[in-house]
Design a protein around this motif. Structure first.
Motif, short mmCIF file in Angstrom:
data_model
loop_
_atom_site.label_atom_id
_atom_site.label_comp_id
_atom_site.label_asym_id
_atom_site.label_seq_id
_atom_site.Cartn_x
_atom_site.Cartn_y
_atom_site.Cartn_z
N GLN A 1 7.66 -2.57 6.52
CA GLN A 1 6.92 -1.63 7.36
C GLN A 1 5.44 -2.00 7.38
O GLN A 1 4.79 -1.96 8.43
N HIS B 1 1.18 4.18 1.15
CA HIS B 1 1.64 5.06 2.22
C HIS B 1 2.75 4.40 3.04
O HIS B 1 3.35 5.04 3.90
N PHE B 2 3.01 3.13 2.75
CA PHE B 2 4.13 2.46 3.42
C PHE B 2 5.38 2.56 2.56
O PHE B 2 5.32 2.59 1.34
N ALA B 3 6.52 2.59 3.25
CA ALA B 3 7.78 2.69 2.52
C ALA B 3 8.13 1.36 1.87
O ALA B 3 8.65 1.32 0.76
N ARG C 1 0.86 -1.19 0.00
CA ARG C 1 0.00 0.00 0.00
C ARG C 1 0.90 1.23 0.00
O ARG C 1 1.91 1.27 0.68
N VAL D 1 -2.88 -4.92 18.92
CA VAL D 1 -3.59 -3.87 19.67
C VAL D 1 -5.09 -4.17 19.68
O VAL D 1 -5.76 -4.04 20.70
N PHE D 2 -5.60 -4.61 18.53
CA PHE D 2 -7.03 -4.93 18.47
C PHE D 2 -7.37 -6.04 19.44
O PHE D 2 -8.39 -6.01 20.13
N GLU E 1 4.91 -5.06 9.59
CA GLU E 1 5.04 -4.75 11.02
C GLU E 1 3.83 -3.97 11.53
O GLU E 1 3.34 -4.22 12.62
N ALA E 2 3.41 -3.01 10.71
CA ALA E 2 2.26 -2.19 11.12
C ALA E 2 1.01 -3.07 11.25
O ALA E 2 0.27 -2.98 12.22
N SER E 3 0.84 -3.92 10.24
CA SER E 3 -0.36 -4.75 10.22
C SER E 3 -0.39 -5.70 11.40
O SER E 3 -1.42 -5.88 12.06
N MET F 1 1.20 -5.32 14.31
CA MET F 1 1.00 -4.57 15.55
C MET F 1 -0.47 -4.17 15.70
O MET F 1 -1.03 -4.22 16.79
N GLY F 2 -1.07 -3.77 14.58
CA GLY F 2 -2.47 -3.38 14.63
C GLY F 2 -3.35 -4.51 15.13
O GLY F 2 -4.24 -4.30 15.96
#
Lengths: 226, 541, 333
Positions: free
Chosen positions: A26, A20-22, A18, A37-38, A29-31, A33-34
């Motif tokens: 990234q 907006h990711f570098a 996607r 958290v959920f 990792e973001a996915s 972690m999300g």
């Protein structure tokens, strides 16, 4: 972390990246972690009910024993085994995605779904049984034995906790279905499988909730079997 | 009136990149979503404000003579619900946080743009359900939904209100989740945790609370709904349940909720004070840690809302002690902001006026919290107007002023236009005066013994009530002014330069308004936050 | 047009002065802090107003200052905590020989039962200088008993008793408000506490008709069949209730609880929640069969079976006796 400019030639990166990711790292990792958290929010959600359970069990223990005696031990145990097996198939499915075994992935996901449906089916049988025995709280509730008021409270918690759990199971089955569909179309492989991983996390979480519910609801009275 | 010079419209930015309703309703651009939120919460602010108006008009006279008792009960209930869940909780995070956080950390968007849009839709669905509740007869449980009143003794739309708030709660949870992952994973190279603007820290701390606390509200409301619809007995003594369990579950969220409401405002104030004093923040590490401390300690004090509810004496002692602990980090922040002004180069631009107002009024509201944490005092003043004054000083005198200050500060960035500074200053002063006149008399009313949620009251309370209502009309005028001139500025306002305030922070390195992807190239950060030691030039007054 | 314009509530109880003292201290302290901060801000804003040619002086911070303004407030706060806690402790610990008045709150009125038998609605007569303990419950939703002039407030809950106490120090009439939102007429659920000189209070008491509350309770105890099982010997199918009030009770499941007001109430309404060790769960359930007022009467009677008997508002304060004191006091019931 990459500092590459925004515009990247489209054949240079994974189609699943996607913008907006570098990079994929990234995004992964973001996915992940999300999802963690959920799951923490889900723990807090169920936590409220567990708190109610603990408080009322402390206050009205005999009623809890009596209520638990009316749970169907065998259905509950079978369901627990079913869910644990489904977590196994789910974990194996994640691994299949990691190593790029498309057919294995889809098959394992379908088995997971089926096991989930078995769980829900057994719960439906149990619920029906409780319903005809007048063990649904409200005007129709009826209990022969001491302290029916607090046995009714036990059942309120039973229906609420297993009900929300079943709702989460249902959502999980649908989610696994979506992943199986996309998996069949080759969307996942060693370079992109975190939707499978995240679904696996969700599935394991729902399983763990049941693993707590089972002894708390089904196994109280068995300490008292003489 | 001369039309604005043409050059502003030419450069591509997030506002003009695409037109049409679909491009807004299906956007994943965090900046557009921020504006969608702005529209929503402004609408709800005026709905909540309308209810407040009815309340204050009714309270002009001791007798209940404007509306019926049941109607009045609905007014204060829905005022609280709408203001808390559909205005205060989303306001700074979902409008300013959404807009600014990615830019402040050097990212192109939040971690989960589609979930961001989904969060807005959740708020809208909750909002529609809330409007439905309001328009079909309303709800009169009090915003606190205490049982068994709400589960077994009212005939109003309790379940739809609870559902509306439940859904809005998930909007809040997902926003918090998004921010947490964004701040952890999306920072540009060189943007270390210790270089983050305090606005980011504040929203991060807020997000932790949102993620941990809101689900407990969700389950509390679900259980109320189950009690009500199916006659489960969780909270009804008639069916074996305990009404105090509801209060514990409810306040476990609703106390941290007040920190959800204030922490982002504190973040805004840190940005404004540093900019308009041209100074680095005094005690950055302490300020960041104080935010985290408030978030953590805020979870440990909930039963200070229940000192007379029937909890044990020892529980009262424990929660009172903990409540004094949570007061300390807030005090630290006030001292640090004041110290930041010391030997600064201070401008009185509108955002700074709001910051002054915030610091003063938040200090007053916070200090009255010390009164409430004192068990012996709380017994007398709980459930009276003292409490109402206390939380309005913080929510309105603090939070709403911080929100308005932030809106003025970042308006040039968001809209590409300057607001009219003279009107800005005037509105800030009107709001300050109107606010104090509205709420200071309520402290006196509370100690005198006027209970809250009273439709009719004893005649000796009238003078103070009249003062309060007079203040509220002034306050209302004050709030209408920014609405009017912000709208005006979108067409007739002076085009804004990239950095009208010469402020520090990555957001000011982008054009006003920013392009869709925020940065031409991902920034590489090598400087500390609030590097006003390096930014020498102050803007011309 | 406006009746009066008070800025301070009347003080009419022994606690009021204590509460006001802390309040005034906090007013002074917080007022001082507020003014100090406001002055600093105004001074800084004026003194350091932006002028051409003068730049801001960058100051990173100061650990010493931070620790000071963390530590000093914390110490002050702890002091306030202790002061407030002491008052709370006093407020929540009714003296042992307090006169008891039973309160039943319902939407939207206050019902009071004096031990001497008087019943009042929305008006509460008490004598000056006597410790009075309110034993309160609600018939429906949560209410709150609030007398601003006494500086006391206590939520009144359905399903259990809550307690508050006061000693009125000044004759007069004072507002009673419900302070927990309870529905339509919440703001109409108000009344008056009428504090009388002891002589007038005696007079008011003697004007009343009814039998003492414990006597009513005794009648109920017999008419409801309680005495059949709860005999005054060890032969009963239920425990002997003489002397049990306030003492520990050992339960079937091994727990030990104190036989307080809430325990007795629960044992009548839902007897199987706590079974005394050695007895069977055969007591009939009385939920729905007795009103709150009847429960209060039964409670008063059962308490009268324990020594020393609870005081009534009509008797004067006697020198303190220990809770399990042997001294015979004037038996009213």
């Amino acid at each position: 972390m990459s500092n590459s400019p925004i515009v990247v030639a489209h054949d240079e990166h994974n189609p699943a990246l996607r913008h907006h990711f570098a990079d994929m790292e990234q995004q992964r990792e973001a996915s992940e972690m999300g999802m963690w958290v959920f799951l923490i929010t889900e723990i807090m959600f169920f936590g409220g009910m567990f708190l109610a359970y603990i408080v009322y069990r402390y206050l009205y223990y005999p009623a809890w024993v009596a209520g638990s005696e009316h749970m169907d031990f065998w259905w509950g145990t079978i369901n627990t085994v079913v869910l644990i097996c489904s977590s196994l198939t789910m974990a194996l499915a994640v691994r299949s995605a990691q190593v790029g075994q498309r057919k294995m992935l889809v098959m394992l996901l379908i088995v997971t779904m089926l096991l989930g449906c078995v769980f829900l089916g057994i719960k439906a049988v149990e619920y029906h049984g409780h319903w005809v025995e007048h063990q649904f709280p409200g005007p129709s509730f009826h209990f022969e034995g001491p302290d029916p008021q607090h046995v009714e409270l036990f059942f309120s918690l039973y229906w609420a906790m297993t009900g929300f759990h079943a709702l989460h199971m249902l959502i999980g089955v649908v989610l696994v279905g979506f992943i199986a569909f996309f998996g069949w179309h080759g969307k996942y492989g060693p370079d992109y499988y975190n939707p499978v991983e995240n679904t696996g996390l969700y599935w394991h979480f729902v399983d763990i909730v049941w693993i707590y519910l089972y002894p708390l609801l089904y196994l109280i009275s068995h300490r008292h079997l003489h | 009136m001369a039309t604005v010079a043409v050059q502003t419209a030419e450069r591509e930015n997030y506002l003009n990149t695409e037109y049409g309703i679909r491009s807004w309703l299906l956007t994943t651009d965090h900046k557009r979503i921020a504006l969608l939120y702005l529209l929503a919460i402004t609408f709800f602010f005026f709905i909540g404000g309308f209810f407040a108006l009815i309340i204050r008009l009714e309270l002009l006279t001791p007798a209940g003579d404007l509306v019926q008792a049941d109607t009045y009960n609905k007014m204060f209930t829905m005022h609280g619900q709408v203001m808390v869940f559909f205005f205060l909780i989303p306001a700074v995070p979902a409008v300013l946080g959404n807009f600014l956080i990615p830019i402040m950390i050097g990212a192109k968007d939040l971690a989960f743009p589609r979930i961001n849009l989904f969060s807005w839709y959740l708020l809208m669905v909750g909002g529609v359900l809330m409007m439905y509740t309001i328009l079909t007869g309303g709800v009169d449980t009090g915003w606190t939904f205490y049982t068994p009143l709400s589960t077994a003794f009212l005939n109003t739309h309790v379940v739809t209100a609870a559902l509306a708030i439940f859904i809005a709660g998930f909007s809040s949870i997902l926003t918090g989740l998004n921010f947490i992952v964004t701040v952890h994973r999306m920072r540009a190279p060189g943007m270390t945790w210790s270089r983050l603007p305090l606005f980011v820290w504040a929203n991060y701390a807020t997000s932790i609370i949102q993620v941990l606390g809101t689900p407990v509200l969700a389950i509390s409301l679900m259980l109320v709904a189950l009690d009500r619809v199916f006659h489960f007995g969780f909270f009804d003594p008639q069916r074996g349940g305990d009404p105090l369990l509801f209060q514990h579950l409810f306040w476990f969220y609703s106390h941290p909720a007040v920190y959800i409401m204030i922490l982002p405002g504190m973040g805004v104030v840190s940005e404004i004070v540093t900019c308009f004093a041209r100074k680095r923040i005094f005690g950055y590490k302490f300020m960041a840690l104080a935010l985290i401390a408030i978030a953590v300690l805020g979870f440990l004090v909930w039963a200070h809302h229940m000192f007379v509810a029937g909890i044990s004496l020892y529980a009262g002692l424990a929660f009172s002690l903990l409540s004094y602990f949570v007061a300390v980090p807030s005090a630290i922040k006030v001292f640090n902001w004041t110290a930041t002004m010391y030997k600064g180069s201070i401008s009185y631009a509108t955002p700074m006026l709001y910051a002054f107002g915030f610091i003063g009024l938040f200090t007053m509201g916070g200090l009255t919290g010390l009164f409430l944490a004192a068990l012996g005092i709380d017994v007398h003043v709980t459930d009276t107007y003292f409490i109402i004054a206390h939380f309005h000083y913080i929510m309105v005198g603090g939070m709403v002023m911080a929100y308005l200050g932030g809106m003025h500060f970042w308006w040039p960035k968001i809209s590409g236009r300057m607001y009219p500074e003279g009107w800005g200053k005037l509105a800030a002063m009107i709001i300050f005066v109107g606010f104090n006149l509205t709420f200071f008399p309520q402290f006196v009313l509370g100690y005198l013994g006027m209970p809250r949620r009273y439709w009719q009251y004893k005649p000796e309370f009238q003078v103070l009530n009249v003062l309060s209502t007079a203040g509220s009309t002034i306050l209302a005028v004050g709030y209408l002014l920014p609405m009017a001139y912000f709208l005006w500025s979108m067409r007739y306002g002076k085009p804004a330069p990239d950095n009208p305030w010469n402020a520090a922070g990555l957001e000011w390195t982008t054009p006003s308004p920013p392009p869709t992807f925020n940065f031409e190239e991902t920034p590489k950060v090598t400087w500390e936050a609030y590097n006003y030691d390096q930014i020498k030039e102050a803007p011309v007054e | 047009m406006f009746e009066t314009f008070p800025l301070w509530p009347q003080r009419a109880s022994s606690m009021a002065g204590n509460v006001d003292a802390l309040f005034i201290f906090l007013l002074a302290l917080c007022g001082f802090m507020c003014i100090a901060i406001f002055i600093m801000i105004l001074v800084f804003a004026a003194r350091y107003r932006r002028t051409k040619g003068r730049e801001a002086e960058q100051i990173e911070g100061s650990n010493a200052l931070e620790l000071t303004w963390t530590g000093v407030p914390l110490l002050i706060f702890l002091g306030i905590f202790v002061w407030g806690a002491v008052i709370y402790f006093m407020e929540r610990t009714p003296p042992d020989d307090s006169a008891e008045i039973y309160t039943v709150a319902k939407q939207w009125m206050w019902k009071f039962q004096h031990l001497e038998g008087q019943r009042e609605i929305n008006e509460l007569h008490v004598p000056v200088g006597r410790d009075v303990k309110m034993i309160m419950t609600s018939q429906d939703v949560i209410h709150s008993f609030y007398v601003p002039a006494f500086r006391i407030k206590q939520d009144v809950l359905p399903g259990r008793y809550t307690v508050t106490w006061f000693r009125a120090t000044k004759a007069g009439t004072y507002h009673l408000f419900c302070a927990e939102y309870c529905g339509t007429a919440h703001s109409g659920m108000i009344g008056e506490v009428v504090v009388m000189e002891p002589a007038q209070y005696e007079q008011w008491l003697s004007g009343g008709p009814a039998a003492p509350l414990a006597e009513t309770g005794k009648q109920l105890f017999m008419s409801l069949g309680c005495s059949t099982c709860h005999r005054f010997d060890t032969q009963g199918r239920g425990p002997n209730l003489v002397g049990i009030y306030g003492k520990p009770a050992e339960l079937e499941d091994g727990r030990t609880v104190i036989a307080d007001d809430n325990y007795i109430r629960e044992s009548i309404l839902n007897p199987h929640a706590k079974i005394v060790a050695g007895f069977k769960p055969i007591m009939p359930v009385f939920q729905g069969l007795v009103s709150e007022e009847q429960l209060n009467a039964l409670l008063a009677y059962i308490k009268s079976l324990s020594q020393p008997p609870q005081g009534t508002a009509g008797t004067r304060n006697t020198p303190s006796t220990s809770p399990s004191g042997q001294q015979q006091m004037i038996q009213v019931q």
